[in-house]
Design a protein around this motif. Structure first.
Motif, PDB file in Angstrom:
ATOM      1  N   GLU A   1      -2.255  10.104   6.194  1.00 37.51           N
ATOM      2  CA  GLU A   1      -2.693   8.787   6.660  1.00 37.51           C
ATOM      3  C   GLU A   1      -4.150   8.515   6.316  1.00 37.51           C
ATOM      4  O   GLU A   1      -4.509   7.420   5.868  1.00 37.51           O
ATOM      5  CB  GLU A   1      -2.484   8.679   8.169  1.00 37.51           C
ATOM      6  CG  GLU A   1      -2.463   7.249   8.696  1.00 37.51           C
ATOM      7  CD  GLU A   1      -1.133   6.551   8.453  1.00 37.51           C
ATOM      8  OE1 GLU A   1      -1.172   5.370   8.055  1.00 37.51           O
ATOM      9  OE2 GLU A   1      -0.080   7.175   8.670  1.00 37.51           O
ATOM     10  N   ASP A   2      -5.006   9.515   6.506  1.00 37.45           N
ATOM     11  CA  ASP A   2      -6.436   9.335   6.223  1.00 37.45           C
ATOM     12  C   ASP A   2      -6.669   9.042   4.741  1.00 37.45           C
ATOM     13  O   ASP A   2      -7.501   8.199   4.385  1.00 37.45           O
ATOM     14  CB  ASP A   2      -7.226  10.580   6.639  1.00 37.45           C
ATOM     15  CG  ASP A   2      -7.306  10.737   8.148  1.00 37.45           C
ATOM     16  OD1 ASP A   2      -7.038   9.743   8.858  1.00 37.45           O
ATOM     17  OD2 ASP A   2      -7.622  11.856   8.616  1.00 37.45           O
TER      18      ASP A   2
ATOM     19  N   TYR B   1       0.822  -1.205   0.000  1.00 38.45           N
ATOM     20  CA  TYR B   1       0.000   0.000   0.000  1.00 38.45           C
ATOM     21  C   TYR B   1       0.863   1.266   0.000  1.00 38.45           C
ATOM     22  O   TYR B   1       0.507   2.282  -0.610  1.00 38.45           O
ATOM     23  CB  TYR B   1      -0.946   0.001   1.198  1.00 38.45           C
ATOM     24  CG  TYR B   1      -2.027  -1.047   1.107  1.00 38.45           C
ATOM     25  CD1 TYR B   1      -2.807  -1.165  -0.049  1.00 38.45           C
ATOM     26  CD2 TYR B   1      -2.275  -1.927   2.153  1.00 38.45           C
ATOM     27  CE1 TYR B   1      -3.800  -2.123  -0.150  1.00 38.45           C
ATOM     28  CE2 TYR B   1      -3.265  -2.891   2.058  1.00 38.45           C
ATOM     29  CZ  TYR B   1      -4.028  -2.989   0.913  1.00 38.45           C
ATOM     30  OH  TYR B   1      -5.001  -3.947   0.816  1.00 38.45           O
TER      31      TYR B   1
ATOM     32  N   ILE C   1      -7.180   2.419   0.571  1.00 38.00           N
ATOM     33  CA  ILE C   1      -7.181   0.992   0.904  1.00 38.00           C
ATOM     34  C   ILE C   1      -8.609   0.474   1.020  1.00 38.00           C
ATOM     35  O   ILE C   1      -8.948  -0.594   0.491  1.00 38.00           O
ATOM     36  CB  ILE C   1      -6.396   0.740   2.204  1.00 38.00           C
ATOM     37  CG1 ILE C   1      -4.913   1.073   2.005  1.00 38.00           C
ATOM     38  CG2 ILE C   1      -6.552  -0.713   2.658  1.00 38.00           C
ATOM     39  CD1 ILE C   1      -4.105   1.086   3.287  1.00 38.00           C
ATOM     40  N   ILE C   2      -9.452   1.232   1.698  1.00 35.73           N
ATOM     41  CA  ILE C   2     -10.856   0.839   1.863  1.00 35.73           C
ATOM     42  C   ILE C   2     -11.556   0.778   0.505  1.00 35.73           C
ATOM     43  O   ILE C   2     -12.338  -0.142   0.230  1.00 35.73           O
ATOM     44  CB  ILE C   2     -11.581   1.830   2.807  1.00 35.73           C
ATOM     45  CG1 ILE C   2     -11.045   1.678   4.231  1.00 35.73           C
ATOM     46  CG2 ILE C   2     -13.090   1.599   2.772  1.00 35.73           C
ATOM     47  CD1 ILE C   2     -11.508   2.765   5.180  1.00 35.73           C
TER      48      ILE C   2
ATOM     49  N   ASN D   1      -5.630   5.461   3.972  1.00 36.29           N
ATOM     50  CA  ASN D   1      -6.641   4.521   4.479  1.00 36.29           C
ATOM     51  C   ASN D   1      -7.881   4.521   3.599  1.00 36.29           C
ATOM     52  O   ASN D   1      -8.484   3.467   3.363  1.00 36.29           O
ATOM     53  CB  ASN D   1      -7.018   4.877   5.918  1.00 36.29           C
ATOM     54  CG  ASN D   1      -5.908   4.552   6.910  1.00 36.29           C
ATOM     55  OD1 ASN D   1      -5.118   3.628   6.676  1.00 36.29           O
ATOM     56  ND2 ASN D   1      -5.840   5.287   8.003  1.00 36.29           N
ATOM     57  N   ASP D   2      -8.273   5.691   3.110  1.00 34.82           N
ATOM     58  CA  ASP D   2      -9.430   5.773   2.211  1.00 34.82           C
ATOM     59  C   ASP D   2      -9.167   4.995   0.926  1.00 34.82           C
ATOM     60  O   ASP D   2     -10.059   4.316   0.406  1.00 34.82           O
ATOM     61  CB  ASP D   2      -9.751   7.232   1.881  1.00 34.82           C
ATOM     62  CG  ASP D   2     -10.364   7.979   3.053  1.00 34.82           C
ATOM     63  OD1 ASP D   2     -10.824   7.312   3.997  1.00 34.82           O
ATOM     64  OD2 ASP D   2     -10.371   9.234   3.017  1.00 34.82           O
TER      65      ASP D   2
END
Length: 364
Positions: free
Chosen positions: A61-62, A4, A68-69, A65-66
């Motif tokens: 970071e956010d 990632y 990845i989701i 993560n978005d």
């Protein structure tokens, strides 16, 4: 998680493969690049100030993560250039993509890949030829690669699928977007029986500047390229030229000399590209075809007995549970061409039969 962070690295405009390699060598991993102090990145002298600022600003970071989701929700895989599932042939070209997004399953590297490409506004002749050639290949263990565009591309995909084979579609947009929209059903079939690939992240629309980059991936994924119809100046000819630059074989389907759609293919033939008129021509070029005399000899011989080499494959094929050529190769530790050769002869002699999108069973 490293993959990632590699995905993050590929999304930074202007980094490129060489700079990414240097960053990874210097810091040891993509995660280490993510966590490195700004001063350490500047001291490395790998990036200029503008790229350094772009990299630092992208470390959110956010946002990661978005991303990845989103991949998980849309069932999209990401494979970086360094991932073992990244196609070997694509890795060999000049300027390969740093990473690819995939929906479906990438075929094994050992399986032969053939690009069937041509004009969007094709003739009925071109559409029929593309479909028929691809359908013939569907009966063998050959993957058809194309761009899912209107015309020749779509006919190539449909032909291989209707013949029971698998295909790869390379998109000039995100793999969560169907372009053209009319190919929604075709795209779903491709994902079920192969995959769709793009170097562009989910949500990226299909814009004109993306397609030249898409074309290099089509050429890069393919062992050989077959041009069915192409105008004088077209993306198809650019793809063929790229394939030649990559050391791949380019073949052309001859067309009507009075048709503008045949200008490109006839020009390729004049330049020395071999002619393709049917699927067996491609099989011969790939070295997995058989001669008619060999077929007759095989039928006579198997009437009495199957040789040990043929029996080895026949014994692994069951009455009701299909087994794929790829699975046979893995179990026997043999090359795809060798196994496919014997499978073709066993099928023609009536010993086995192929179940579309499943594999081989013994004939009943």
């Amino acid at each position: 998680m490293e993959e990632y962070y590699l995905m993050w690295l590929t999304r930074i405009d202007g980094i490129g493969l060489k700079r990414a390699h240097r960053l990874l060598e210097h810091f040891g991993s993509a995660e280490a690049v993510w966590r490195a102090e700004p001063s350490a990145i500047r001291r490395s002298a790998i990036l200029g100030e503008k790229l350094t600022e772009g990299l630092l600003l992208s470390r959110e970071e956010d946002q990661l993560n978005d991303w990845i989701i989103e991949l998980e929700e849309k069932e999209i895989d990401f494979y970086s250039y360094w991932h073992p599932r990244y196609p070997r042939l694509l890795r060999e070209i000049q300027n390969p993509p740093l990473g690819i997004y995939v929906r479906g399953e990438i075929p094994d590297d050992e399986i032969d890949t053939v690009a069937i490409i041509g004009a969007r506004k094709c003739s009925r002749y071109g559409a029929t030829v593309a479909y028929d050639i691809a359908k013939d290949l569907g009966k063998t263990n050959v993957i058809v690669v194309s761009g899912m565009a209107r015309g020749i591309d779509s006919e190539g995909h449909r032909g291989i699928l209707d013949g029971g084979g698998k295909t790869i579609a390379v998109l000039g947009c995100g793999v969560d977007i169907c372009y053209p929209a009319e190919n929604k059903e075709l795209m779903e079939r491709i994902i079920e029986n192969g995959c769709v690939i793009s170097e562009y992240p989910p949500g990226m629309p299909a814009v004109a500047k993306n397609f030249p980059n898409r074309n290099r991936i089509i050429a890069g994924l393919s062992k050989m390229v077959v041009v069915v119809e192409a105008g004088k100046r077209s993306g198809t000819i650019i793809t063929a030229d790229l394939a030649l630059d990559y050391g791949r074989e380019v073949y052309a389907v001859p067309g009507n000399v009075t048709s503008a759609l045949s200008y490109g293919t006839n020009a390729l033939i004049k330049q020395g590209c071999p002619i393709i008129t049917e699927g067996s021509d491609i099989l011969s070029a790939l070295g997995i075809a058989y001669k008619e005399t060999e077929k007759v000899k095989f039928q006579i011989k198997t009437a009495e007995n199957i040789s040990p080499e043929e029996k080895e494959i026949f014994d692994l094929i069951e009455d009701s549970t299909p087994i794929s050529a790829e699975a046979l190769c893995r179990r026997l530790g043999r090359k795809v061409q060798e196994v496919q050769y014997i499978l073709s002869l066993l099928e023609l002699s009536g010993y086995i039969e192929k179940i579309p999108q499943a594999g081989y069973i013994r004939a009943h």
